[in-house]
Design an enzyme around this catalytic site. Structure first.
Site, PDB file in Angstrom:
ATOM      1  CD  GLN A   1      38.273  54.694  35.151  1.00  0.00           C
ATOM      2  OE1 GLN A   1      38.559  55.151  34.042  1.00  0.00           O
ATOM      3  NE2 GLN A   1      39.197  54.209  35.961  1.00  0.00           N
TER       4      GLN A   1
ATOM      5  CG  HIS B   1      35.410  51.094  36.710  1.00  0.00           C
ATOM      6  ND1 HIS B   1      35.356  51.568  38.000  1.00  0.00           N
ATOM      7  CD2 HIS B   1      36.740  50.881  36.444  1.00  0.00           C
ATOM      8  CE1 HIS B   1      36.581  51.650  38.489  1.00  0.00           C
ATOM      9  NE2 HIS B   1      37.439  51.244  37.566  1.00  0.00           N
TER      10      HIS B   1
ATOM     11  CB  SER C   1      36.473  49.532  43.606  1.00  0.00           C
ATOM     12  OG  SER C   1      35.936  49.695  42.303  1.00  0.00           O
TER      13      SER C   1
ATOM     14  CB  CYS D   1      39.570  47.735  35.634  1.00  0.00           C
ATOM     15  SG  CYS D   1      40.008  49.452  36.024  1.00  0.00           S
TER      16      CYS D   1
END
Length: 336
Positions: A155, A240, A158, A128
């Site tokens: 971050q 993020h 999630s 991600c």
């Protein structure tokens, strides 16, 4: 178009359902797979109810065009052959295959054509943090080759899944009641705290998450770019954030960068800091694009540029990117 979701009960699996619905993905049939614990659960999609099947080594994937897989690296490795043996394209969200030479690692805004060369019928979805960074880096790379990147990530919970998000909420509730907060998902309490560790440490002092940003970026961008990352877990639910310093071969002006970001696919430029206008995770959660702001010259390096990005980790950082890969394959007639 027959579509499967493997790991549908997890945070990313549930996001797959939402993204496919939001984008009116052209599917005719949907099959949901999960663990023995998830088997039998019922989910609604497009006004119809679907029962989760237990993932097994059988012929359940025969006739399925694409499988979105988010069930952990171990499951991906174990079931890859079962999923792909009849021609199903497996778009995998784990780290299991990302650095394999015969598996493309794809971000559609950056290297969509790589998805066409897939000897094992597996396409890897990047990490991600890497996804949102390379979407932004590609814009600068078109102006001048990027030699070096320093990035710090902030971050959200999630990134560690639905249970981590639930634990963060629970910690705040317990602290407000004067109780000792539950600490299970992370090494330390995340509420009212920052944890300068995402994933495990390696011998060189970097975590696996930080090394993913180095290795994956080079593979996606087909570049000799050098990336040094520091990844930090923060008490945010979704989305993020990253602050990125880039060093280019020639100086890139703020004006050049702003114009390029404003015109780029998959990016929203939010760049009026004097009006306190900049991306923040609170307002980016559930959104599709990568948001870019705070663009400025690096005062320590004439060839340096600095900017801030925010993107929803579960959406663009996982489910949306995978669905966009499938959409690209459909568009070019390479699937279905």
């Amino acid at each position: 178009m027959k579509v499967a979701i493997v790991g549908v009960s997890g945070a990313v699996g549930q996001e797959f359902l939402r993204v496919l619905d939001e984008r009116n993905f052209p599917l005719d049939e949907l099959v949901l797979f999960g663990s023995s614990r998830s088997a039998g659960r019922v989910y609604t999609f497009g006004g119809k109810e679907y029962t989760v099947k237990e993932l097994k080594h059988n012929d359940d994937f025969k006739g399925i065009d694409v499988a979105f897989v988010s069930a952990g690296g171990g499951t991906s490795v174990e079931f890859a052959e079962t999923i792909t043996k009849y021609g199903t394209v497996m778009i995998d969200n784990s780290s299991a295959f990302r650095m394999d030479n015969d598996v493309p690692l794809v971000v559609p805004e950056v290297n969509p054509e790589d998805a066409l060369d897939r000897p094992r019928n597996i396409i890897a979805n990047p990490n991600c943090t890497t996804i949102q960074m390379v979407v932004a880096l590609k814009v600068i790379e078109k102006i001048s080759h990027i030699k070096r990147v320093h990035v710090s990530t902030y971050q959200a919970a999630s990134g560690a899944g639905a249970s981590a998000m639930a634990e963060l909420i629970k910690q705040y509730e317990e602290i407000l009641k004067g109780e000792e907060p539950t600490v299970e998902k992370f090494a330390y309490q995340l509420a009212y705290n920052l944890i300068p560790q995402v994933d495990v440490f390696t011998e060189n002092g970097y975590t696996k998450e930080e090394l993913k940003m180095y290795n994956e970026t080079r593979k996606i961008m087909h570049s000799d770019i050098e990336v040094s990352a520091t990844c930090v877990r923060v008490p945010v639910m979704r989305a993020h954030s990253e602050v990125t310093w880039v060093e280019t071969e020639r100086p890139v002006s703020v004006e050049e960068a702003r114009q390029a970001f404003a015109e780029a696919e998959g990016i929203v430029l939010q760049g009026n800091p004097e009006q306190k206008d900049y991306p923040m995770p609170l307002f980016v959660a559930d959104k599709d694009p990568v948001y870019v702001g705070r663009i400025r010259k690096d005062i320590s390096n004439p060839n340096g540029l600095t900017f801030w990005t925010v993107s929803d980790q579960i959406k663009k950082g996982a489910a949306l990117n995978a669905v966009q890969i499938a959409e690209y394959l459909i568009k070019v007639g390479n699937i279905g």
